[in-house]
Design a protein around this motif. Structure first.
Motif, PDB file in Angstrom:
ATOM      1  N   UNK A  15       0.819  -1.215   0.000  1.00 35.00           N
ATOM      2  CA  UNK A  15       0.000   0.000   0.000  1.00 35.00           C
ATOM      3  C   UNK A  15       0.852   1.263   0.000  1.00 35.00           C
ATOM      4  N   UNK A  16       1.970   1.251   0.725  1.00 33.67           N
ATOM      5  CA  UNK A  16       2.857   2.411   0.726  1.00 33.67           C
ATOM      6  C   UNK A  16       3.451   2.650  -0.658  1.00 33.67           C
ATOM      7  N   UNK A  17       3.845   1.581  -1.331  1.00 32.99           N
ATOM      8  CA  UNK A  17       4.406   1.721  -2.683  1.00 32.99           C
ATOM      9  C   UNK A  17       3.352   2.249  -3.652  1.00 32.99           C
ATOM     10  N   UNK A  18       2.148   1.739  -3.566  1.00 31.89           N
ATOM     11  CA  UNK A  18       1.071   2.241  -4.427  1.00 31.89           C
ATOM     12  C   UNK A  18       0.820   3.724  -4.185  1.00 31.89           C
ATOM     13  N   UNK A  19       0.803   4.113  -2.922  1.00 29.09           N
ATOM     14  CA  UNK A  19       0.589   5.512  -2.570  1.00 29.09           C
ATOM     15  C   UNK A  19       1.723   6.388  -3.101  1.00 29.09           C
ATOM     16  N   UNK A  20       2.951   5.911  -2.987  1.00 30.38           N
ATOM     17  CA  UNK A  20       4.102   6.675  -3.486  1.00 30.38           C
ATOM     18  C   UNK A  20       4.014   6.872  -5.000  1.00 30.38           C
ATOM     19  N   UNK A  21       3.625   5.830  -5.727  1.00 29.86           N
ATOM     20  CA  UNK A  21       3.475   5.979  -7.183  1.00 29.86           C
ATOM     21  C   UNK A  21       2.342   6.948  -7.522  1.00 29.86           C
ATOM     22  N   UNK A  22       1.258   6.883  -6.776  1.00 26.33           N
ATOM     23  CA  UNK A  22       0.142   7.803  -7.019  1.00 26.33           C
ATOM     24  C   UNK A  22       0.564   9.243  -6.748  1.00 26.33           C
ATOM     25  N   UNK A  23       1.282   9.465  -5.668  1.00 27.02           N
ATOM     26  CA  UNK A  23       1.742  10.815  -5.336  1.00 27.02           C
ATOM     27  C   UNK A  23       2.794  11.317  -6.327  1.00 27.02           C
ATOM     28  N   UNK A 112      11.382   3.122   7.978  1.00 26.84           N
ATOM     29  CA  UNK A 112      10.510   4.264   8.243  1.00 26.84           C
ATOM     30  C   UNK A 112       9.570   4.504   7.059  1.00 26.84           C
ATOM     31  N   UNK A 113       8.298   4.750   7.342  1.00 25.09           N
ATOM     32  CA  UNK A 113       7.283   4.903   6.303  1.00 25.09           C
ATOM     33  C   UNK A 113       7.620   6.028   5.321  1.00 25.09           C
ATOM     34  N   UNK A 114       7.991   7.199   5.811  1.00 24.19           N
ATOM     35  CA  UNK A 114       8.290   8.323   4.922  1.00 24.19           C
ATOM     36  C   UNK A 114       9.516   8.041   4.059  1.00 24.19           C
ATOM     37  N   UNK A 115      10.533   7.423   4.631  1.00 20.47           N
ATOM     38  CA  UNK A 115      11.733   7.083   3.859  1.00 20.47           C
ATOM     39  C   UNK A 115      11.423   6.018   2.808  1.00 20.47           C
ATOM     40  N   UNK A 116      10.555   5.075   3.170  1.00 17.26           N
ATOM     41  CA  UNK A 116      10.149   4.043   2.210  1.00 17.26           C
ATOM     42  C   UNK A 116       9.439   4.686   1.017  1.00 17.26           C
ATOM     43  N   UNK A 117       8.491   5.579   1.309  1.00 13.29           N
ATOM     44  CA  UNK A 117       7.758   6.232   0.227  1.00 13.29           C
ATOM     45  C   UNK A 117       8.685   7.109  -0.617  1.00 13.29           C
ATOM     46  N   UNK A 118       9.638   7.764   0.014  1.00 13.01           N
ATOM     47  CA  UNK A 118      10.600   8.579  -0.735  1.00 13.01           C
ATOM     48  C   UNK A 118      11.456   7.707  -1.646  1.00 13.01           C
TER      49      UNK A 118
END
Length: 137
Positions: A15-23, A112-118
């Motif tokens: 879900x975090x990866x999907x959110x990062x791609x969407x953002x 860390x969630x933010x670092x993962x999304x970055x």
């Protein structure tokens, strides 16, 4: 439209990866395989349009990521597809094995969630924005 195959069995990372791609606004369709067998079925399905990049975890059910990588990079139909290992394993033997088999990149998942999304956003920016691929293969 860009297409990414995300091979991940951890629902939170998925879900975090999907959110990062969407953002990231890469114009990306994120297809998901939750185990190695599902990834292979996707990649070798007749008529399947290949993704621009595969994000591949190592520790997967049914068929592990290293075996998926081995199959992808040994087959002329799929060896041109960039494969980014996105994994929690920082073990030297995994890193070495993946590069020996032809991985295009090896990234240890930030905890860390933010670092993962970055990190996922940077992967998208490079592989979907900057990198040119040979689509004639």
């Amino acid at each position: 439209m860009n297409r990414v195959l995300l091979v991940e069995d951890n629902p939170d990372d998925l879900e975090l990866a999907r959110l990062a791609f969407a953002r990231g606004r890469f114009g990306t369709a994120v297809d998901v395989a939750r185990d190695g067998a599902e990834a292979l079925d996707y990649l070798f399905a007749p008529g399947q349009e290949p993704p621009q990049v595969v994000l591949l975890d190592i520790k997967l059910p049914l068929v592990d990521g290293i075996d998926v990588l081995r199959r992808v990079k040994s087959d002329p139909r799929t060896r041109h597809i960039p494969v980014v290992m996105l994994t929690s394993s920082a073990q030297d033997r995994d890193l070495h094995a993946c590069y020996e088999l032809g991985a295009n990149s090896y990234i240890v998942k930030p905890v860390d969630m933010e670092h993962f999304m970055a990190a996922v956003n940077k992967i998208g920016a490079y592989w979907l924005g900057l990198n040119l691929t040979d689509q004639s293969s």
